[in-house]
Write a protein that holds these residues in place. Structure first.
Motif, short mmCIF file in Angstrom:
data_model
loop_
_atom_site.label_atom_id
_atom_site.label_comp_id
_atom_site.label_asym_id
_atom_site.label_seq_id
_atom_site.Cartn_x
_atom_site.Cartn_y
_atom_site.Cartn_z
N CYS A 35 0.85 -1.20 0.00
CA CYS A 35 0.00 0.00 0.00
C CYS A 35 0.88 1.25 0.00
O CYS A 35 1.68 1.44 0.90
N VAL A 37 -0.44 4.40 -0.02
CA VAL A 37 -1.31 5.56 0.25
C VAL A 37 -0.79 6.42 1.41
O VAL A 37 -0.87 7.65 1.38
N GLY A 38 -0.26 5.77 2.45
CA GLY A 38 0.43 6.53 3.49
C GLY A 38 -0.43 7.24 4.51
O GLY A 38 -0.14 8.38 4.90
N CYS A 39 -1.49 6.59 5.02
CA CYS A 39 -2.31 7.21 6.07
C CYS A 39 -1.51 7.20 7.39
O CYS A 39 -1.02 6.13 7.79
N TRP A 41 -2.44 7.33 10.44
CA TRP A 41 -3.03 6.55 11.53
C TRP A 41 -3.26 5.09 11.13
O TRP A 41 -3.95 4.35 11.83
N CYS A 42 -2.69 4.67 10.01
CA CYS A 42 -2.90 3.30 9.51
C CYS A 42 -2.56 2.27 10.59
O CYS A 42 -1.51 2.35 11.22
N THR A 44 -2.28 -0.95 9.83
CA THR A 44 -1.65 -2.12 9.17
C THR A 44 -0.41 -1.66 8.39
O THR A 44 -0.23 -2.04 7.23
N THR A 47 1.86 -3.81 6.22
CA THR A 47 1.50 -4.28 4.87
C THR A 47 1.97 -3.33 3.77
O THR A 47 1.76 -3.60 2.60
N TRP A 48 2.58 -2.24 4.13
CA TRP A 48 2.90 -1.20 3.13
C TRP A 48 3.91 -1.65 2.10
O TRP A 48 3.72 -1.49 0.91
N GLY A 97 -6.33 -5.12 2.96
CA GLY A 97 -4.89 -4.91 2.80
C GLY A 97 -4.31 -4.20 4.01
O GLY A 97 -4.86 -4.31 5.10
N GLY A 98 -3.28 -3.42 3.69
CA GLY A 98 -2.80 -3.04 2.36
C GLY A 98 -3.91 -2.37 1.51
O GLY A 98 -4.97 -2.05 2.01
N SER A 124 -9.22 1.90 -0.39
CA SER A 124 -9.13 3.34 -0.13
C SER A 124 -9.74 4.16 -1.28
O SER A 124 -9.88 5.37 -1.17
N LYS A 142 -9.55 7.80 1.28
CA LYS A 142 -8.42 8.40 2.00
C LYS A 142 -8.01 9.68 1.25
O LYS A 142 -7.45 9.64 0.17
#
Ligand code: SF4
Length: 226
Positions: A35, A37-39, A41-42, A44, A47-48, A97-98, A124, A142
């Motif tokens: 992933c 996307v880079g939130c 507060w993620c 997970t 899984t990035w 995910g991810g 997302s 997101k």
């Protein structure tokens, strides 16, 4: 010979879906790796990255007992065989995910639906959603995240439900303007507090009542299941 479709998978487990319309539904979760996307507060973050050094065999993925960034490659047939050998009872598959929509999920959904499963994808909305027609699509948009990805109109329009994590009024405003700009109407909208903190929950309750949205509270975190 045609190469079999395969997916990079972080974990597979059976539990109850804790969010959105399928809350309480026994489900098999397939968590895909990757992933961008880079939130901030993620929950997970492991899984990035799809780091080649973290590739492990399928047995290691199947027996995983705690979160880590190991991933393994599974074909659809290997997944189906695994579900049978593990004796899983759930007939609902949650592909998460991810960011699962980095992959074309159409063959996975089609094959699983053909043997009696229902499929749901949690995305997302920043990648094209490639799934079967019957797949339930949960878009958790997101907006303005570090990775710089835009939420796609096509993803919002394909969504069966929109589930928006909130902690501040800004998150509510972001959602309203997203729905407005892309003329998204007649969708089930769920507001989900980002954390279990009272402030986030109170804000979610207030915005649900004001806008006729629904509340999703990540039931699994309150009852202590995965
Ligand atoms: S899109 Fe999902 S997996 Fe990716 S960073 Fe955001 S919360 Fe995490």
């Amino acid at each position: 010979m045609k190469k079999e479709v395969s997916y990079k998978i972080n974990e597979i487990f059976e539990t109850l879906q804790g969010e959105g319309s399928f809350t309480g539904q026994p489900s098999l979760f397939i968590r895909l790796q990757g992933c961008p996307v880079g939130c901030s507060w993620c929950d997970t973050k492991h899984t990035w990255e799809v780091s080649p050094e973290q590739e492990v065999d399928r047995k290691t993925i199947v027996s995983k007992k705690s979160e880590n960034d190991n991933w393994g490659v599974f074909t659809i047939n290997q997944l189906k065989a695994l579900f049978i050998s593990k004796g899983y009872q759930a007939k609902h598959i949650v592909i998460t995910g991810g960011e699962p929509c980095m992959y074309d999920l159409t063959p996975l959904c089609n094959d699983l639906e053909a043997i009696g499963y229902s499929c749901q994808v949690e995305t997302s909305g920043t990648f094209e959603v490639q799934v079967s027609n019957k797949c339930w699509v949960t878009v958790s948009p997101k907006v303005n995240m570090k990775g710089g990805y835009k939420v796609l109109e096509s993803a919002l329009l394909r969504a069966d439900e929109i589930k928006h994590p909130v902690a501040t009024e800004q998150h509510i405003d972001d959602l309203k303007s997203l729905l407005d700009v892309h003329k998204v109407i007649n969708k089930q909208v769920y507001i989900q507090p980002i954390s279990q903190k009272k402030r986030a929950t109170d804000l979610a309750i207030k915005s649900c009542i004001e806008n006729n949205w629904r509340l999703s509270v990540q039931v699994h975190k309150y009852i202590g299941i995965e």
